[in-house]
Scaffold this motif. Structure first.
Motif, PDB file in Angstrom:
ATOM      1  N   SER A   1      38.594  47.888  48.576  1.00 26.49           N
ATOM      2  CA  SER A   1      37.241  47.990  48.018  1.00 26.49           C
ATOM      3  C   SER A   1      36.203  47.179  48.787  1.00 26.49           C
ATOM      4  O   SER A   1      35.019  47.460  48.694  1.00 26.49           O
ATOM      5  CB  SER A   1      37.244  47.544  46.559  1.00 26.49           C
ATOM      6  N   GLY A   2      36.629  46.185  49.506  1.00 26.84           N
ATOM      7  CA  GLY A   2      35.673  45.343  50.220  1.00 26.84           C
ATOM      8  C   GLY A   2      35.042  44.291  49.313  1.00 26.84           C
ATOM      9  O   GLY A   2      34.059  43.668  49.677  1.00 26.84           O
ATOM     10  N   ALA A   3      35.617  44.099  48.145  1.00 22.78           N
ATOM     11  CA  ALA A   3      35.102  43.106  47.203  1.00 22.78           C
ATOM     12  C   ALA A   3      35.518  41.706  47.651  1.00 22.78           C
ATOM     13  O   ALA A   3      36.319  41.544  48.579  1.00 22.78           O
ATOM     14  CB  ALA A   3      35.625  43.396  45.802  1.00 22.78           C
ATOM     15  N   SER A   4      34.990  40.720  46.953  1.00 17.21           N
ATOM     16  CA  SER A   4      35.346  39.344  47.278  1.00 17.21           C
ATOM     17  C   SER A   4      36.808  39.088  46.906  1.00 17.21           C
ATOM     18  O   SER A   4      37.411  39.830  46.129  1.00 17.21           O
ATOM     19  CB  SER A   4      34.443  38.371  46.515  1.00 17.21           C
ATOM     20  N   THR A   5      37.355  38.021  47.439  1.00 21.24           N
ATOM     21  CA  THR A   5      38.753  37.686  47.179  1.00 21.24           C
ATOM     22  C   THR A   5      39.001  37.454  45.694  1.00 21.24           C
ATOM     23  O   THR A   5      40.010  37.908  45.154  1.00 21.24           O
ATOM     24  CB  THR A   5      39.150  36.430  47.985  1.00 21.24           C
ATOM     25  N   ALA A   6      38.085  36.788  45.025  1.00 24.84           N
ATOM     26  CA  ALA A   6      38.252  36.534  43.590  1.00 24.84           C
ATOM     27  C   ALA A   6      38.266  37.838  42.798  1.00 24.84           C
ATOM     28  O   ALA A   6      39.063  38.001  41.867  1.00 24.84           O
ATOM     29  CB  ALA A   6      37.129  35.627  43.087  1.00 24.84           C
ATOM     30  N   THR A   7      37.422  38.783  43.172  1.00 25.01           N
ATOM     31  CA  THR A   7      37.389  40.075  42.489  1.00 25.01           C
ATOM     32  C   THR A   7      38.679  40.844  42.728  1.00 25.01           C
ATOM     33  O   THR A   7      39.240  41.443  41.797  1.00 25.01           O
ATOM     34  CB  THR A   7      36.175  40.894  42.966  1.00 25.01           C
ATOM     35  N   ILE A   8      39.170  40.832  43.946  1.00 28.15           N
ATOM     36  CA  ILE A   8      40.418  41.528  44.259  1.00 28.15           C
ATOM     37  C   ILE A   8      41.574  40.926  43.467  1.00 28.15           C
ATOM     38  O   ILE A   8      42.395  41.643  42.894  1.00 28.15           O
ATOM     39  CB  ILE A   8      40.696  41.497  45.770  1.00 28.15           C
TER      40      ILE A   8
END
Length: 115
Positions: free
Chosen positions: A77-84
């Motif tokens: 998704s290309g989201a931040s590490t915390a979001t992943i």
């Protein structure tokens, strides 16, 4: 009272809003395609479990495989590490609870005499 000065201001859509409706439609389309694919795979898995031998073992293999596959969109998704990490946890926690419970219930059904 009339002024012929050109101020250089042109009315038009805000530049930050032009991509949102298109992105939202793409997201909805992707979500719908994913839901339909999950529904098809679940139906196929249910049919295999119902008519196959050793349904509990087959269910565990299928459920674990699908759980791992469900990680792919979160990672890509290309989201931040915390979001992943949050997305992965939101897949792992229900899977860790539901897979053993459902496998046990299938194991009991397998051991029960056929009616």
């Amino acid at each position: 009272m009339n002024s012929t000065k050109d101020t250089g201001v042109v009315a038009g859509p805000a530049s930050d809003r032009t991509g949102r409706p298109h992105r939202f439609r793409g997201l909805v389309g992707t979500g719908l395609a994913g839901a339909l694919a999950a529904m098809a795979v679940t139906t196929l898995a249910a049919a295999l479990l119902h008519w196959g031998a050793r349904p509990a073992a087959r269910f565990v293999r299928t459920a674990v495989s699908l759980t791992v596959i469900s990680f792919v969109p979160a990672v890509l998704s290309g989201a931040s590490t915390a979001t992943i990490i949050a997305l992965l946890a939101l897949h792992l926690v229900p899977a860790a609870v539901m897979i053993p419970i459902l496998a046990r219930s299938l194991g009991r059904r397998q051991d029960a005499p056929a009616a």
